[in-house]
Design an enzyme around this catalytic site. Structure first.
Site, mmCIF file in Angstrom:
data_model
loop_
_atom_site.group_PDB
_atom_site.id
_atom_site.type_symbol
_atom_site.label_atom_id
_atom_site.label_comp_id
_atom_site.label_asym_id
_atom_site.label_seq_id
_atom_site.Cartn_x
_atom_site.Cartn_y
_atom_site.Cartn_z
ATOM 1 N N SER A 160 0.839 -1.190 0.000
ATOM 2 C CA SER A 160 0.000 0.000 0.000
ATOM 3 C C SER A 160 0.880 1.249 0.000
ATOM 4 C CB SER A 160 -0.948 -0.055 1.201
ATOM 5 O OG SER A 160 -1.967 0.892 1.091
ATOM 6 N N GLU A 211 -9.071 -5.454 -5.075
ATOM 7 C CA GLU A 211 -8.450 -4.547 -4.108
ATOM 8 C C GLU A 211 -9.470 -3.723 -3.317
ATOM 9 O OE1 GLU A 211 -5.334 -3.980 -3.200
ATOM 10 O OE2 GLU A 211 -4.007 -4.741 -4.770
#
Length: 554
Positions: A249, A371
């Site tokens: 991330s 996601e």
């Protein structure tokens, strides 16, 4: 405390002109502590003790033979005059054996629970004295021969920590002891300044800097931690010439920044980018955001803005403009991410990769198949779907997006929305970065993956779901792990550990993973690993055209 999955990203769209490359030295000094002194002289070795440049540290001796050394400071606390300054390495020997058996405080942040609506009034947790790292060693000796895996946690550069707790039993998600054991590597996790403390750019801060720029303090923290690893890895059995940097991330975004940051070159030798882009905003844009943030403080009209800001508490700084961490949404008015300042980051990261100005190390780049499945709103009609897309891309482009992603193709409006945002913010960003890396350094291998294992089918392979598999934490999170998940965990371990050791994920009889070439192969990581090519080519071509970016396939 946060519940699993925790780590979320705030992805940026880099645009604008690139500042000229300056003639200043962007690097941090890499000098040994107390040069000429042996801080370990006179101390005896022990099974739970390791030597460091500042003296011995006592960690936890685990039942499996691994050792955990927690909360090791790699910089002076960034307090007072050191707030919004490049980090400074400590130089003094410890007078006695330092205890390293307790997890230390996270950096200041708003306490949030993943999967819930952002709460700007939530308690502020953490401590500004947070620049520490954790080291987990292999069970063997200390001959300095093990590869080193250095992890940068995610959280949108506004939250998260190296001591992240998750699950019903508050499991430490990034406890690297099991990963060290199973991969025969030394594992390091680090903390770095977050939010305004880590990424604020202001003209008043520029004026204080010899280089005339501001922001990127979090990136500088990470560089100093990597320098610490170079100087100390051998003490823990690690090989400083085989360091794998990996992040998820925002940690993946930061990892890509190190691929193109001049002062990071040579501090690591391979990299893994998990669900993150290679985007950073121009410094001018970040200054504008900083000015917006400043209006939320009592310091905007102060005669000495920086003295006023340094007099505020971390909580006051955070509450000046609480920033949500979004997965698959537009960048907020104020964001805390790296900027192209011309010094720490001399040019746009994607352009640096494309033109061969990256670190030139092997890279694995990938994303997950769903996601945004936990972060998208509940949309049940096509009208609701369109409204969210308009909010995302604007009314002019919305019709093009809806035509490319019709509800009929995906079954429901929400599934279509999840695919839109997964492609735009993650999957196609991974393709863009991998293409740029190969174009800039054709002889350096680049590997792509798609993580598709969904432990709960209805949730899909959402953002951050791969982390327990990477850190080998499945058994810690649940007493009974399904065979399919154990198989996925083993496959990820094999690829990641071989890549850390050699720069090549292949070997040990695993399904061959092809480096990126003209057919753009990917490795699908699931209970059964599969190789395929050309993932969502038409859709990614569409998003490239919208972004005005055209990077050809290798």
């Amino acid at each position: 405390m946060r519940t699993f999955p925790l780590v979320v990203a705030a992805l940026l769209s880099a645009c604008g002109t690139t500042p000229p490359e300056p003639e200043v030295d962007a690097g941090l000094p890499m000098e040994p502590v107390d040069a000429g002194l042996d801080c370990n002289a006179g101390f005896a070795s022990a099974p739970d003790v390791a030597f460091t440049e500042r003296g011995p540290v006592r960690g936890l001796l685990n039942a499996d033979g691994t050792r955990s050394f927690l909360g090791l400071p790699y910089a002076k606390p960034p307090l007072g005059a050191l707030r919004w300054r490049p980090p400074v390495a400590e130089t003094a020997c410890w007078p006695a054996v330092r205890e390293a058996t307790q997890w230390t405080a996270k950096c200041p942040q708003l306490e949030q629970v993943a999967g819930t609506v952002f709460d700007a009034g939530a308690p502020v947790e953490g401590d500004e004295d947070c620049l520490t790292l954790n080291v987990f060693t292999t069970p063997g000796g200390v001959d300095g021969g093990a590869p080193v895996m250095v992890f940068i946690h995610g959280g949108g550069n506004t939250g998260g920590s190296a001591g992240e707790m998750t699950g019903a039993n508050d499991v430490r998600l990034y406890d690297g002891a099991t990963l060290a054991l199973r991969s025969n590597a030394v594992v390091v996790t680090m903390q770095y300044r977050l939010g305004a403390l880590g990424y604020l750019a202001l003209s008043a801060l520029d004026a204080e800097s010899d280089a005339g720029v501001s922001g990127n303090y979090g990136i500088l923290d990470q560089q100093l931690a990597l320098q610490w690893v170079q100087r100390n890895a051998a003490h823990f059995g690690g090989d400083a010439s085989r360091v794998m940097l990996f992040g998820e991330s925002a940690g993946a975004v930061n990892t890509c920044m190190h691929l193109v940051a001049p002062a990071s070159k040579g501090l690591f030798h391979r990299a893994v980018i998990e669900s993150g882009s290679c985007a950073a905003l121009p410094l001018a844009s970040k200054r504008s955001e900083g000015t917006k943030w400043l209006t939320g403080t009592p310091c905007g009209a102060s005669a000495d803005v920086m003295a006023c800001l340094r007099g505020l508490t971390p909580e006051q700084l955070i509450r000046a403009f609480p920033v949500p961490v979004n997965v698959g949404s537009r960048r907020p008015e104020v964001s805390w991410n790296p900027n192209v300042d011309g010094v720490v980051l001399p040019m746009d990261p994607l352009e640096a990769l494309r033109t061969g100005k990256g670190a030139g190390v092997p890279v694995i780049i990938g994303s997950n198949s769903e996601e945004t499945n936990l972060s998208m709103p509940t949309v049940t009609t096509e009208a609701e779907y369109r409204a969210v897309v308009v909010q995302l891309v604007g009314p002019t482009l919305a019709d093009q997006v809806l035509q490319k992603y019709p509800v009929a193709t995906y079954g429901t409006p929400r599934k279509a929305l999840v695919q839109v945002t997964t492609d735009a913010f993650f999957g196609c960003q991974a393709r863009m970065a991998s293409r740029a890396a190969v174009l800039g350094a054709p002889s350096v291998p680049v590997y792509r993956y798609l993580f598709s294992r969904a432990p709960v089918a209805v949730r899909g392979a959402f953002h951050g779901v791969e982390l327990p598999y990477v850190f080998q934490r499945l058994s810690a999170l649940t007493p009974s792990v399904p065979a399919a998940d154990l198989a996925t965990e083993a496959a990820v371990l094999g690829y990641w550990s071989r890549f850390a050791a050699t720069g090549d994920p292949n070997g040990s009889g695993a399904l061959s993973w092809s480096r990126l070439d003209s057919v753009e192969p990917l490795q699908r990581l699931d209970a059964t690993v599969a190789a395929f090519s050309g993932w969502r080519t038409d859709e990614c071509d569409f998003w490239d055209s919208i972004a005005g970016v055209s990077i050809p396939a290798p």
